[in-house]
Design a protein around this motif. Structure first.
Motif, PDB file in Angstrom:
ATOM      1  N   ALA A  83     100.738 -15.743   3.845  1.00  0.00           N
ATOM      2  CA  ALA A  83     100.739 -16.742   2.848  1.00  0.00           C
ATOM      3  C   ALA A  83      99.725 -15.939   1.494  1.00  0.00           C
ATOM      4  O   ALA A  83     100.026 -15.782   0.349  1.00  0.00           O
ATOM      5  N   GLU A  84      98.695 -15.403   2.381  1.00  0.00           N
ATOM      6  CA  GLU A  84      97.523 -14.885   1.358  1.00  0.00           C
ATOM      7  C   GLU A  84      98.011 -13.488   0.575  1.00  0.00           C
ATOM      8  O   GLU A  84      97.941 -13.223  -0.585  1.00  0.00           O
ATOM      9  N   ILE A  85      98.892 -12.636   1.386  1.00  0.00           N
ATOM     10  CA  ILE A  85      99.480 -11.335   0.762  1.00  0.00           C
ATOM     11  C   ILE A  85     100.416 -11.678  -0.100  1.00  0.00           C
ATOM     12  O   ILE A  85     100.536 -11.181  -1.300  1.00  0.00           O
ATOM     13  N   GLN A  86     101.413 -12.699  -0.227  1.00  0.00           N
ATOM     14  CA  GLN A  86     102.100 -13.205  -1.199  1.00  0.00           C
ATOM     15  C   GLN A  86     101.502 -13.623  -2.402  1.00  0.00           C
ATOM     16  O   GLN A  86     101.830 -13.705  -3.332  1.00  0.00           O
ATOM     17  N   ALA A  87     100.457 -14.376  -1.988  1.00  0.00           N
ATOM     18  CA  ALA A  87      99.415 -14.778  -3.305  1.00  0.00           C
ATOM     19  C   ALA A  87      98.846 -13.708  -3.985  1.00  0.00           C
ATOM     20  O   ALA A  87      98.901 -13.641  -5.258  1.00  0.00           O
ATOM     21  N   ILE A  88      98.529 -12.597  -3.174  1.00  0.00           N
ATOM     22  CA  ILE A  88      97.736 -11.426  -3.878  1.00  0.00           C
ATOM     23  C   ILE A  88      98.895 -10.776  -4.653  1.00  0.00           C
ATOM     24  O   ILE A  88      98.604 -10.375  -6.030  1.00  0.00           O
ATOM     25  N   ASN A  89     100.237 -10.702  -4.211  1.00  0.00           N
ATOM     26  CA  ASN A  89     101.252 -10.167  -4.873  1.00  0.00           C
ATOM     27  C   ASN A  89     101.641 -10.859  -6.200  1.00  0.00           C
ATOM     28  O   ASN A  89     101.858 -10.129  -7.226  1.00  0.00           O
ATOM     29  N   ARG A  90     101.567 -12.204  -6.141  1.00  0.00           N
ATOM     30  CA  ARG A  90     101.725 -12.726  -7.212  1.00  0.00           C
ATOM     31  C   ARG A  90     100.900 -12.547  -8.253  1.00  0.00           C
ATOM     32  O   ARG A  90     100.895 -12.316  -9.539  1.00  0.00           O
ATOM     33  N   ALA A  91      99.428 -12.478  -7.962  1.00  0.00           N
ATOM     34  CA  ALA A  91      98.350 -12.365  -8.863  1.00  0.00           C
ATOM     35  C   ALA A  91      98.472 -10.930  -9.305  1.00  0.00           C
ATOM     36  O   ALA A  91      97.918 -10.630 -10.583  1.00  0.00           O
ATOM     37  N   LEU A  92      98.990  -9.892  -8.443  1.00  0.00           N
ATOM     38  CA  LEU A  92      99.182  -8.457  -8.991  1.00  0.00           C
ATOM     39  C   LEU A  92     100.228  -8.273 -10.001  1.00  0.00           C
ATOM     40  O   LEU A  92     100.533  -7.367 -10.871  1.00  0.00           O
ATOM     41  N   GLU A  93     101.350  -9.197  -9.862  1.00  0.00           N
ATOM     42  CA  GLU A  93     102.612  -8.894 -10.914  1.00  0.00           C
ATOM     43  C   GLU A  93     102.237  -8.856 -12.416  1.00  0.00           C
ATOM     44  O   GLU A  93     102.723  -7.728 -12.799  1.00  0.00           O
TER      45      GLU A  93
END
Length: 407
Positions: A83-93
């Motif tokens: 879940a945190e990896i996906q949250a980081i990827n959303r923040a990096l988009e």
């Protein structure tokens, strides 16, 4: 893992996973970890608390670490990390970036692309750079999992340290994920560890033979490890800013500041499910050794550090295909023979994993090889940049989606 554990052995674990931040299109490194943390916290900070897990900085700006700040059981961690990896990827988009797994970036040029963390504690990183030149692979291009195992007192520490010392040599056979460096296969299954084992060579006492010598107490650690390190670093660090336990670079380091042994040999994998399965296997084997299942504490402590280091360096090179010919070592691990490949030994050892949750993933690693082997199978022996980008883009997708890489 900056917070004290003070827990009995095997009642909890602490996990730290490091990931590269790369450009979404080119997959080259992007030095924007400070911007990522600022977007989440609203200020330039070095750590962001998000419930069970934290995000934090590391030495270089293209790396972010995710960790459980309160040690606990392994079972909830794959989903939590995912879940945190996906949250980081959303923040990096919006920044045109994403996370990349594996133990080393396959074409990064550290001399040209390294950017050190410039904010809180930047003076420490600059001190390291002044002494060791951090614009090198062993410093700026390496991503690992740190496995923190607690202990309550010196007696537990002695048994835990002896057990961790024995498992270190064969961890790359299960977890190597860094076969490509500077755009080509390096010849090592675990290039991260090959670079890491010599990275502080200017002050050799910081790392020794990577495998630590036997230790039985905090007092022994102070006299046998800390004092020589501090003495040897002093001419380069007259202010004493590096006089801390974390100066120790060995593959398993005592952290008496938080009552844990930190295992640092393990490359980060393509998804948290693989990382935590490896952590579960390592922890189960360490516990079996700790409990004296196959050998006594005295026998475990007696094996020579050089013998263990030789096995480690062979596994760094050949991974799961390493031939282990030390009958003494195999006996300490309960293997019924005097010679075997590392993957055979791991098949024996995974019998210690009682939670069947982890066994399907471990079976894939044993049947298809560590991630490095699977990467090489996908790239071929002489990949061009286009092929490398295709393979590592797939690895980025595996990380985002939480699945294993099976080319």
């Amino acid at each position: 893992m900056g917070r004290p554990m003070n827990l009995p052995a095997f009642t909890a674990v602490g996990i730290e996973l490091e990931y590269m931040i790369v450009d979404r299109d080119t997959l080259s490194v992007r030095p924007i970890a400070d911007e990522l943390l600022c977007r989440e916290a609203g200020d330039y900070v070095c750590e962001v608390e998000r419930g069970l897990l934290d995000w934090s900085n590391e030495l270089v700006l293209h790396l972010v670490e995710v960790k459980n700040h309160l040690p606990g059981p392994l079972e909830p961690l794959p989903a939590a990390f995912q879940a945190e990896i996906q949250a980081i990827n959303r923040a990096l988009e919006p920044l045109g970036a994403r996370l990349m797994p594996s133990g080393a970036h396959p074409w990064m040029d550290p001399a040209r692309e390294t950017r050190l963390w410039p904010r809180q504690h930047a003076d420490l990183y600059q001190t390291y750079h002044r002494i060791f030149d951090c614009h090198r692979h062993g410093w700026s291009n390496l991503q690992s999992m740190h496995l923190n195992l607690p202990f309550a007192d010196d007696a537990q520490f002695a048994r835990l340290h002896a057990a961790a010392r024995l498992i270190l040599p064969i961890l790359p056979a299960l977890a190597a994920s860094s076969p490509i460096i500077e755009g080509r296969p390096s010849g090592f299954l675990d290039t991260r560890m090959e670079a890491y084992r010599t990275h502080p060579i200017k002050v050799p006492s910081l790392i020794g033979r990577v495998v630590p010598d036997t230790l039985s107490s905090r007092a022994e650690f102070a006299t046998q490890v800390l004092e020589p390190m501090y003495r040897d670093i002093a001419p380069f660090d007259p202010a004493g800013s590096l006089r801390h336990e974390w100066l120790n670079c060995r593959g398993a380091i005592p952290r008496f500041d938080r009552h844990a042994v930190e295992i640092r040999i393990i490359d980060v994998q393509e998804c948290p499910a693989a990382d935590i399965a490896i952590a579960a296997a390592a922890t189960a084997v360490v516990k079996a050794l700790y409990d004296g299942k196959w050998s006594s504490l005295e026998e475990q402590q007696a094996i020579a550090t050089d013998d263990l280091a030789d096995i480690l360096f062979a596994c760094i090179h050949d991974g799961e295909r390493t031939v282990i010919g030390s009958g003494e070592y195999l006996r300490l691990l309960g293997f019924p023979g005097t010679r075997c490949e590392a993957r055979e030994l791991w098949r024996h050892l995974t019998g210690m994993v009682s939670d069947e949750t982890w066994l399907p993933t471990l079976k894939i690693l044993l049947d298809h090889g560590p991630l490095s082997r699977r990467i090489l199978n996908a790239t071929g022996p002489k990949p061009d940049l286009a092929r490398l980008k295709a393979v590592y883009r797939e690895l980025c997708d595996c990380l985002e989606q939480g699945r294993l890489f099976l080319p």
